[in-house]
Write a protein that holds these residues in place. Structure first.
Motif, PDB file in Angstrom:
ATOM      1  N   ASP A 308      42.096  40.614  39.503  1.00  0.00           N
ATOM      2  CA  ASP A 308      42.553  40.902  40.856  1.00  0.00           C
ATOM      3  C   ASP A 308      41.534  40.379  41.865  1.00  0.00           C
ATOM      4  OD1 ASP A 308      40.502  42.851  41.198  1.00  0.00           O
ATOM      5  OD2 ASP A 308      41.810  44.500  40.606  1.00  0.00           O
ATOM      6  N   ALA A 309      41.803  40.601  43.141  1.00  0.00           N
ATOM      7  CA  ALA A 309      40.954  40.028  44.192  1.00  0.00           C
ATOM      8  C   ALA A 309      39.525  40.542  44.137  1.00  0.00           C
ATOM      9  CB  ALA A 309      41.564  40.325  45.566  1.00  0.00           C
ATOM     10  N   THR A 310      39.325  41.718  43.550  1.00  0.00           N
ATOM     11  CA  THR A 310      37.982  42.302  43.477  1.00  0.00           C
ATOM     12  C   THR A 310      37.243  41.915  42.209  1.00  0.00           C
ATOM     13  OG1 THR A 310      38.672  44.350  42.349  1.00  0.00           O
ATOM     14  CG2 THR A 310      38.869  44.282  44.763  1.00  0.00           C
ATOM     15  N   GLY A 311      37.919  41.169  41.326  1.00  0.00           N
ATOM     16  CA  GLY A 311      37.269  40.738  40.095  1.00  0.00           C
ATOM     17  C   GLY A 311      37.511  41.628  38.909  1.00  0.00           C
ATOM     18  N   LYS A 312      38.450  42.563  39.026  1.00  0.00           N
ATOM     19  CA  LYS A 312      38.777  43.441  37.908  1.00  0.00           C
ATOM     20  C   LYS A 312      39.930  42.839  37.111  1.00  0.00           C
ATOM     21  CE  LYS A 312      40.204  48.184  36.812  1.00  0.00           C
ATOM     22  NZ  LYS A 312      40.592  49.510  37.396  1.00  0.00           N
ATOM     23  N   ARG A 313      39.763  42.808  35.807  1.00  0.00           N
ATOM     24  CA  ARG A 313      40.799  42.248  34.946  1.00  0.00           C
ATOM     25  C   ARG A 313      42.034  43.139  34.974  1.00  0.00           C
ATOM     26  NH1 ARG A 313      39.992  41.261  28.434  1.00  0.00           N
ATOM     27  NH2 ARG A 313      41.901  40.030  28.054  1.00  0.00           N
ATOM     28  N   LEU A 314      43.238  42.518  35.084  1.00  0.00           N
ATOM     29  CA  LEU A 314      44.464  43.304  35.064  1.00  0.00           C
ATOM     30  C   LEU A 314      44.600  44.011  33.724  1.00  0.00           C
ATOM     31  CD1 LEU A 314      45.017  41.567  37.603  1.00  0.00           C
ATOM     32  CD2 LEU A 314      47.416  41.515  36.906  1.00  0.00           C
ATOM     33  N   ALA A 315      45.040  45.263  33.771  1.00  0.00           N
ATOM     34  CA  ALA A 315      45.110  46.092  32.565  1.00  0.00           C
ATOM     35  C   ALA A 315      46.289  45.695  31.689  1.00  0.00           C
ATOM     36  CB  ALA A 315      45.232  47.566  32.969  1.00  0.00           C
ATOM     37  N   ASP A 414      34.272  36.985  49.648  1.00  0.00           N
ATOM     38  CA  ASP A 414      33.062  37.228  48.861  1.00  0.00           C
ATOM     39  C   ASP A 414      33.144  38.518  48.036  1.00  0.00           C
ATOM     40  OD1 ASP A 414      30.607  36.077  48.141  1.00  0.00           O
ATOM     41  OD2 ASP A 414      29.502  37.489  49.383  1.00  0.00           O
ATOM     42  N   LEU A 415      34.311  38.767  47.442  1.00  0.00           N
ATOM     43  CA  LEU A 415      34.515  40.000  46.672  1.00  0.00           C
ATOM     44  C   LEU A 415      34.078  39.886  45.216  1.00  0.00           C
ATOM     45  CD1 LEU A 415      38.086  40.984  47.949  1.00  0.00           C
ATOM     46  CD2 LEU A 415      35.926  42.099  48.538  1.00  0.00           C
ATOM     47  N   LEU A 416      34.014  38.677  44.697  1.00  0.00           N
ATOM     48  CA  LEU A 416      33.764  38.484  43.272  1.00  0.00           C
ATOM     49  C   LEU A 416      32.269  38.470  42.977  1.00  0.00           C
ATOM     50  CD1 LEU A 416      36.384  35.659  42.626  1.00  0.00           C
ATOM     51  CD2 LEU A 416      36.683  38.121  42.330  1.00  0.00           C
ATOM     52  N   LYS A 417      31.871  39.219  41.928  1.00  0.00           N
ATOM     53  CA  LYS A 417      30.480  39.269  41.500  1.00  0.00           C
ATOM     54  C   LYS A 417      30.345  38.504  40.179  1.00  0.00           C
ATOM     55  CE  LYS A 417      29.856  41.897  45.037  1.00  0.00           C
ATOM     56  NZ  LYS A 417      29.349  41.261  46.279  1.00  0.00           N
ATOM     57  N   PHE A 418      29.489  37.504  40.182  1.00  0.00           N
ATOM     58  CA  PHE A 418      29.347  36.639  39.012  1.00  0.00           C
ATOM     59  C   PHE A 418      29.078  37.438  37.743  1.00  0.00           C
ATOM     60  CE2 PHE A 418      26.114  34.500  36.323  1.00  0.00           C
ATOM     61  CZ  PHE A 418      26.960  33.605  35.691  1.00  0.00           C
ATOM     62  N   GLU A 419      28.141  38.379  37.783  1.00  0.00           N
ATOM     63  CA  GLU A 419      27.778  39.124  36.566  1.00  0.00           C
ATOM     64  C   GLU A 419      28.960  39.930  36.034  1.00  0.00           C
ATOM     65  OE1 GLU A 419      25.226  38.794  34.744  1.00  0.00           O
ATOM     66  OE2 GLU A 419      24.114  37.466  36.099  1.00  0.00           O
ATOM     67  N   ASP A 420      29.794  40.479  36.933  1.00  0.00           N
ATOM     68  CA  ASP A 420      30.962  41.244  36.487  1.00  0.00           C
ATOM     69  C   ASP A 420      31.988  40.341  35.800  1.00  0.00           C
ATOM     70  OD1 ASP A 420      29.831  43.502  37.542  1.00  0.00           O
ATOM     71  OD2 ASP A 420      31.047  43.519  39.368  1.00  0.00           O
TER      72      ASP A 420
END
Length: 552
Positions: A308-315, A414-420
């Motif tokens: 998603d836009a925040t970098g969380k994988r869709l469940a 700038d919502l995505l965090k590389f490490e995540d």
């Protein structure tokens, strides 16, 4: 009753052509009016991938697919989720349509010269339990010739009827009202628009040069939906899907404006399930647009990772190709109206297809040589590579750090965090080495590759996304793409329209998307795909045959 014709059909798309040809074949006179020019004959069906929902077909049997009416109806009802009092006729239409898809649909089309590509696609795979959403087996039959291959038999029949004098086309005739006497529909009035020969799909002039009135014993509304009118889409957007998107792209031309739906409702027709709609979440901006806000849907295989836009994988089970409505609901509830695919060159060349006749020149042009290259080419199909190279929503990089930085730059937030992102991809990659896994998406990939059709042309061999041998890495920003309205005018199985008082409006029929593809919403909340063209065929045929019998 004296009139200009026995029946008037409003709309020269697929459902209108089917209805008109059935009427003319019955020896009746029919006029087909459309606000667009002759170059737009066939409507949205022309632009489609040509997918048809068939059950128990020879194509399925040759691929070892075991299907049945009972299994298909179970899938349909589990997907539709009918739960309203007004779902009486939609449910009846669903039962009748599945029987049509399992019965005479293929043979009826085949007698007109229609042919099917031999590999059956597996759309909307679900991933819940057996009674929930999704196709249990592959049922998506691609027409040889894609959308134009579906339109062609009916255009040919219409031209033959035109030559015999039984069918008349009146293009650039925009309907402004239905004419009625004592509650009976007896014709239409409207405006004549100036001629406009601009290419199919582009916006045409709305300059009025005259007026017209036409009379008939019956009028069939075949005017399509609202997907080109973003204001109407937002107006009808259901709260259960979150807030309406601020940014959308269009999967249909601007003239798909819902105007005739409003005119018909104003005449007393009962419009139901207007909040049920089918918009795609894998839309990309067309780098070579034809109509305003022109978007194309990616038809994905099962392997891309979806964030998603925040970098969380869709469940699970919201994997590519599994549950369009579930994905839409999830994405809109994040507070953003976009999401991301992350994949490799090995995945894009095997798994990415683009919806639309113009994006599939091999199938549309009926070239076996070019089509065979889908399974043998080293690169992705030409149209896919063109989007990768020119599309504003595609990013290609050699390493993940640069890819994530470019994703943030494209989205601008700038919502995505590389490490995540890195941690989620590496965790998924650790599952690839073994045939036994707990990652549900990887399980889904293994399941897909058990089907020969997917193994040949739709599912890449499982591999680590961060393996340079399968690079470069690719990110695709996915937009909400407007497409279909699943609600519409409530009709009986003869496509006769009910009025707001619950009684049939004499002389009025509705077909295709204007009727929710039958009954006011035979899909319920969700589509199993390949069901939109089929709904146009089935409702148009029913209406044409019924109207031909009813007129004297």
């Amino acid at each position: 009753m004296a009139g200009d014709a026995d029946v008037i059909v409003v709309g020269a798309g697929l459902s209108g052509l089917v209805a008109a040809t059935e009427i003319s074949d019955a020896g009746k006179r029919v006029i087909v009016v459309d606000q667009e020019g002759e170059q737009s004959l066939g409507g949205q069906a022309f632009w489609s991938f040509g997918g048809l929902f068939l059950v128990g077909s020879p194509e399925q049997r040759r691929l070892g697919i075991k299907d049945s009416y009972e299994l298909a109806l179970q899938d349909w009802m589990g997907s539709a989720g009918f739960d309203r009092h007004e779902d009486l006729w939609p449910r009846r239409w669903a039962e009748a349509y599945v029987a049509f898809a399992a019965g005479e649909k293929r043979g009826w089309l085949r007698t007109m010269g229609h042919r099917i590509f031999p590999i059956v696609g597996w759309a909307e795979r679900g991933g819940y339990d057996a009674m929930a959403h999704g196709n249990s087996v592959p049922r998506f039959h691609v027409s040889w010739g894609t959308g134009p291959g579906v339109v062609e038999p009916f255009e040919r029949r219409a031209r033959e009827a035109q030559a015999s004098g039984r069918l008349t086309f009146k293009f650039r005739h925009r309907v402004d009202a239905l004419t009625m006497t004592n509650g009976v529909v007896e014709g239409i009035t409207g405006s004549i628009l100036e001629p406009d020969s601009i290419e199919r799909g582009k916006s045409t002039s709305r300059k009025v040069t005259g007026e017209f009135t036409l009379r008939a014993q019956a009028v069939i509304v075949a005017s399509g939906g609202i997907g080109g009118n973003h204001d109407l889409v937002r107006q009808n957007w259901p709260k259960r899907l979150g807030s309406a998107p601020k940014n959308m792209i269009s999967g249909v031309p601007e003239h798909v404006d819902g105007r005739m739906i409003g005119i018909t409702e104003a005449a007393g027709a009962r419009l139901i399930n207007r909040d049920r709609m089918w918009h795609y979440v894998e839309g990309v901006r067309n780098w070579s647009p034809i109509w305003p806000h022109h978007g194309i849907r990616i038809l994905p295989g099962p392997s891309s990772m979806w964030f998603d836009a925040t970098g969380k994988r869709l469940a699970a089970p919201l994997f590519p190709g599994s549950d369009t409505l579930g994905q839409l609901q999830y994405i809109m509830n994040t507070g953003y109206d976009y999401s991301w695919f992350v994949l490799t060159q090995s995945i894009i060349k095997k798994e990415f297809a683009l919806s639309g006749s113009e994006q599939n020149p091999d199938l549309t042009g009926k070239s076996w040589l070019l089509t065979a290259r889908r399974a043998t080419n080293k690169g992705a199909p030409g149209p896919v590579e063109a989007f990768k190279n020119h599309g504003a929503d595609f990013i290609v990089r050699d390493n993940l750090s640069d890819l994530v930085a470019a994703m943030n730059k494209l989205s601008g937030d700038d919502l995505l965090k590389f490490e995540d992102i890195k941690a989620q991809i590496e965790a998924r990659d650790r599952e690839i080495a073994n045939p036994y896994v707990k990652d549900a998406q990887v399980m889904n990939i293994h399941n897909a590759r058990r089907y020969v059709g997917d193994r040949l042309i739709r599912t890449a061999r499982p591999h680590r996304l961060l393996d340079p041998a399968h690079g470069p890495l690719i990110a695709v920003k996915l937009n909400i793409l407007t497409r279909k309205t699943l609600g519409g005018f409530e009709t009986d199985l003869d496509s006769r329209v009910f009025g707001s008082d619950g009684s049939i409006i004499a002389g009025l029929y509705a077909v295709g998307e204007a009727a929710g593809f039958g009954g006011g919403g035979m899909h319920g909340y969700r589509s199993l795909e390949g069901t939109f063209l089929g709904g146009c065929l089935f409702s148009g045929r029913n209406a044409g045959r019924a109207a031909a019998k009813a007129v004297t």
